[in-house]
Design a protein around this motif. Sequence first.
Motif, mmCIF file in Angstrom:
data_model
loop_
_atom_site.group_PDB
_atom_site.id
_atom_site.type_symbol
_atom_site.label_atom_id
_atom_site.label_comp_id
_atom_site.label_asym_id
_atom_site.label_seq_id
_atom_site.Cartn_x
_atom_site.Cartn_y
_atom_site.Cartn_z
ATOM 1 N N SER A 1 32.160 44.224 45.137
ATOM 2 C CA SER A 1 32.333 42.775 45.062
ATOM 3 C C SER A 1 33.359 42.453 43.988
ATOM 4 C CB SER A 1 30.998 42.103 44.732
ATOM 5 O OG SER A 1 31.171 40.703 44.529
ATOM 6 N N SER A 2 34.048 41.341 44.176
ATOM 7 C CA SER A 2 34.991 40.871 43.168
ATOM 8 C C SER A 2 34.724 39.409 42.855
ATOM 9 C CB SER A 2 36.441 41.017 43.653
ATOM 10 O OG SER A 2 36.799 42.369 43.775
ATOM 11 N N LEU A 3 34.948 39.066 41.594
ATOM 12 C CA LEU A 3 34.902 37.671 41.154
ATOM 13 C C LEU A 3 36.306 37.317 40.691
ATOM 14 C CD1 LEU A 3 33.229 35.118 40.379
ATOM 15 C CD2 LEU A 3 33.021 36.112 38.096
ATOM 16 N N HIS A 4 36.859 36.253 41.259
ATOM 17 C CA HIS A 4 38.199 35.817 40.898
ATOM 18 C C HIS A 4 38.118 34.459 40.217
ATOM 19 C CE1 HIS A 4 39.750 38.966 43.538
ATOM 20 N NE2 HIS A 4 38.976 38.501 44.512
ATOM 21 N N ILE A 5 38.981 34.277 39.230
ATOM 22 C CA ILE A 5 39.123 32.973 38.585
ATOM 23 C C ILE A 5 40.590 32.577 38.695
ATOM 24 C CG2 ILE A 5 38.823 31.614 36.484
ATOM 25 C CD1 ILE A 5 36.866 33.748 35.496
ATOM 26 N N THR A 6 40.837 31.445 39.346
ATOM 27 C CA THR A 6 42.212 30.965 39.463
ATOM 28 C C THR A 6 42.496 29.982 38.330
ATOM 29 O OG1 THR A 6 41.567 29.136 40.891
ATOM 30 C CG2 THR A 6 42.134 31.204 41.970
#
Lengths: 112, 109
Positions: free
Chosen positions: B70-75
Amino acid sequence: DGGITQSPKYLFRKEGQNVTLSCEQNLNHDAMYWYRQDPGQGLRLIYYSQIVNDFQKGDIAEGYSVSREKKESFPLTVTSAQKNPTAFYLCASSKGRQDTQYFGPGTRLTVL
Amino acid sequence: KNEVEQSPQNLTAQEGEFITINCSYSVGISALHWLQQHPGGGIVSLFMLSSGKKKHGRLIATINIQEKHSSLHITASHPRDSAVYICAVAGGGADGLTFGKGTHLIIQP
């Protein structure tokens, strides 16, 4: 406001004393949990309860005890048998075991 | 017992950068959680997902069940995003959640 509360925020205890950490929720959740957090480690499960008057040991239950006499409350007692009790303790609750868990603000216990 | 690994352990970035935090686990699960822990210790649940992708504001979480990742991205990252981000998995034979050690994120202005 619905939420989960823990008290006290900071707690100091002398070696050899038992101490009880409070956890209360007004979310009407059936499941409640106690976790311990140590620096550099992930949270670890101490005890959990899926329903009133029932609870199960987690991965690190030795030296701890709990009760679940009311749906809203799940107090944790750190006994003198717990060899290394200084840690950050987090309580959580969820509607069911497979649902999102909501965390309390935590209690930082220091044994002197 | 499930093993949950997060990477990186520490991440410092400049405001506005796109951030990715990764989580891998060893045994099949029923759900994966992303949590945020602020310096005071309080934990907030960001996402719970069992497949696909979820988005909330500037945060995006994805999961690949086949790859156990899983990945968590913050833009458009912001200094207020500075926190420890924790991955936790449910199922895989465990009674409760199994947690990763967390990723300590610092966003500099």
